[in-house]
Design a protein around this motif. Structure first.
Motif, short mmCIF file in Angstrom:
data_model
loop_
_atom_site.label_atom_id
_atom_site.label_comp_id
_atom_site.label_asym_id
_atom_site.label_seq_id
_atom_site.Cartn_x
_atom_site.Cartn_y
_atom_site.Cartn_z
N SER A 124 -1.60 30.15 21.43
CA SER A 124 -2.33 29.07 21.04
C SER A 124 -3.63 28.70 21.98
O SER A 124 -4.77 28.17 21.27
N SER A 125 -4.12 28.89 23.12
CA SER A 125 -4.43 28.92 23.69
C SER A 125 -5.45 30.13 23.66
O SER A 125 -7.04 29.67 24.06
N ILE A 126 -5.54 31.33 23.69
CA ILE A 126 -6.21 32.31 22.79
C ILE A 126 -6.94 31.44 21.82
O ILE A 126 -8.31 31.77 21.02
N LEU A 127 -6.05 31.73 20.70
CA LEU A 127 -7.15 30.91 19.11
C LEU A 127 -7.83 30.23 19.15
O LEU A 127 -8.65 30.18 19.22
N SER A 128 -7.56 29.09 20.21
CA SER A 128 -8.74 27.89 20.59
C SER A 128 -9.71 28.49 21.05
O SER A 128 -11.31 28.22 20.63
N LEU A 129 -9.37 29.02 21.91
CA LEU A 129 -10.59 29.77 22.81
C LEU A 129 -11.62 30.88 21.84
O LEU A 129 -12.87 31.20 21.93
N ILE A 130 -11.27 31.72 20.64
CA ILE A 130 -11.53 32.53 20.02
C ILE A 130 -11.82 31.95 18.59
O ILE A 130 -13.30 31.74 18.19
N SER A 131 -11.63 30.60 18.09
CA SER A 131 -12.12 29.88 16.94
C SER A 131 -12.33 28.47 17.43
O SER A 131 -13.67 28.31 16.54
N ARG A 132 -12.48 28.13 18.76
CA ARG A 132 -13.53 27.17 19.17
C ARG A 132 -14.49 26.60 19.79
O ARG A 132 -15.19 26.78 19.66
N LYS A 133 -13.54 26.98 21.41
CA LYS A 133 -14.52 26.53 21.82
C LYS A 133 -15.92 27.64 22.31
O LYS A 133 -16.95 27.69 21.97
N TYR A 134 -15.45 29.04 21.77
CA TYR A 134 -16.64 30.03 22.51
C TYR A 134 -16.10 30.53 20.87
O TYR A 134 -17.35 31.55 20.92
N SER A 135 -16.68 29.90 19.53
CA SER A 135 -16.33 30.64 17.88
C SER A 135 -17.80 31.63 18.50
O SER A 135 -18.00 32.29 17.36
N ASP A 136 -19.29 30.54 18.46
CA ASP A 136 -20.87 31.46 18.31
C ASP A 136 -20.17 32.33 18.75
O ASP A 136 -21.14 33.59 18.62
N GLY A 179 -13.76 47.65 17.59
CA GLY A 179 -13.73 47.95 16.63
C GLY A 179 -13.04 47.16 15.76
O GLY A 179 -13.47 46.85 14.63
N LEU A 180 -12.57 45.63 15.72
CA LEU A 180 -12.25 44.84 15.03
C LEU A 180 -13.05 43.60 15.16
O LEU A 180 -13.36 42.95 16.49
N LYS A 181 -13.71 42.99 14.40
CA LYS A 181 -13.95 41.81 14.24
C LYS A 181 -13.20 40.59 14.37
O LYS A 181 -11.30 40.62 14.48
N ARG A 182 -14.30 39.45 14.42
CA ARG A 182 -13.90 37.90 15.49
C ARG A 182 -12.35 37.58 14.69
O ARG A 182 -10.77 37.14 14.75
N GLU A 183 -12.43 38.24 13.47
CA GLU A 183 -11.44 37.42 11.48
C GLU A 183 -10.24 38.01 11.97
O GLU A 183 -9.16 37.85 11.84
N ARG A 184 -10.38 39.29 12.52
CA ARG A 184 -9.02 39.70 12.49
C ARG A 184 -8.01 39.24 13.83
O ARG A 184 -6.67 39.42 13.77
N TYR A 185 -9.13 39.31 14.93
CA TYR A 185 -7.84 38.57 15.85
C TYR A 185 -7.34 37.94 15.80
O TYR A 185 -6.42 36.62 16.62
N LEU A 186 -8.32 36.75 14.99
CA LEU A 186 -7.83 35.00 15.02
C LEU A 186 -6.61 35.38 13.44
O LEU A 186 -5.60 34.30 13.59
N GLU A 187 -6.45 36.41 12.87
CA GLU A 187 -5.44 36.32 11.52
C GLU A 187 -4.77 36.52 13.20
O GLU A 187 -2.92 36.17 12.36
#
Length: 111
Positions: free
Chosen positions: A67-79, A88-96
């Motif tokens: 959950s902390s990684i998900l928060s880091l990628i999707s909210r805190k530093y999303s830009d 080679g993987l896009k952000r969306e793949r990691y979020l998935e």
């Protein structure tokens, strides 16, 4: 309190608050080149109930990390994460991947 101060000083997202937080302090008048230049990954394991056995501790620990990684990628530093790729993987793949609550289902618990 000290950890929060370090987070505010070094966190990339806290640069807008630097003057408000540190005005009047020596560190405000003499900032280092590293000020507000890091992505901060904050973890808190203090709420893990250790009385429920090792498997429970392991599962809660993994969930906290996920959950902390998900928060880091999707909210805190999303830009920032929108602009880069990981291996080679896009952000969306990691979020998935990290949205999958059973990412550790096939992992063995070995202690």
């Amino acid at each position: 309190l000290f950890c929060n101060m370090l987070e505010s000083y070094y966190d990339l997202n806290a640069s807008a608050d630097f003057d408000r937080l540190f005005k009047g302090l020596k560190m405000h008048n003499n900032p280092t080149s590293l000020r507000n230049s890091y992505l901060i990954w904050k973890l808190d394991f203090s709420e893990i109930d250790t009385s429920q056995g090792i498997e429970h501790i392991y599962n809660v620990f993994i969930e906290k990390i996920r959950s902390s990684i998900l928060s880091l990628i999707s909210r805190k530093y999303s830009d920032i994460f929108k602009k880069i790729e990981f291996n080679g993987l896009k952000r969306e793949r990691y979020l998935e991947y990290f949205r999958n609550e059973k990412i550790m289902e096939n992992q063995e618990l070995s202690i």
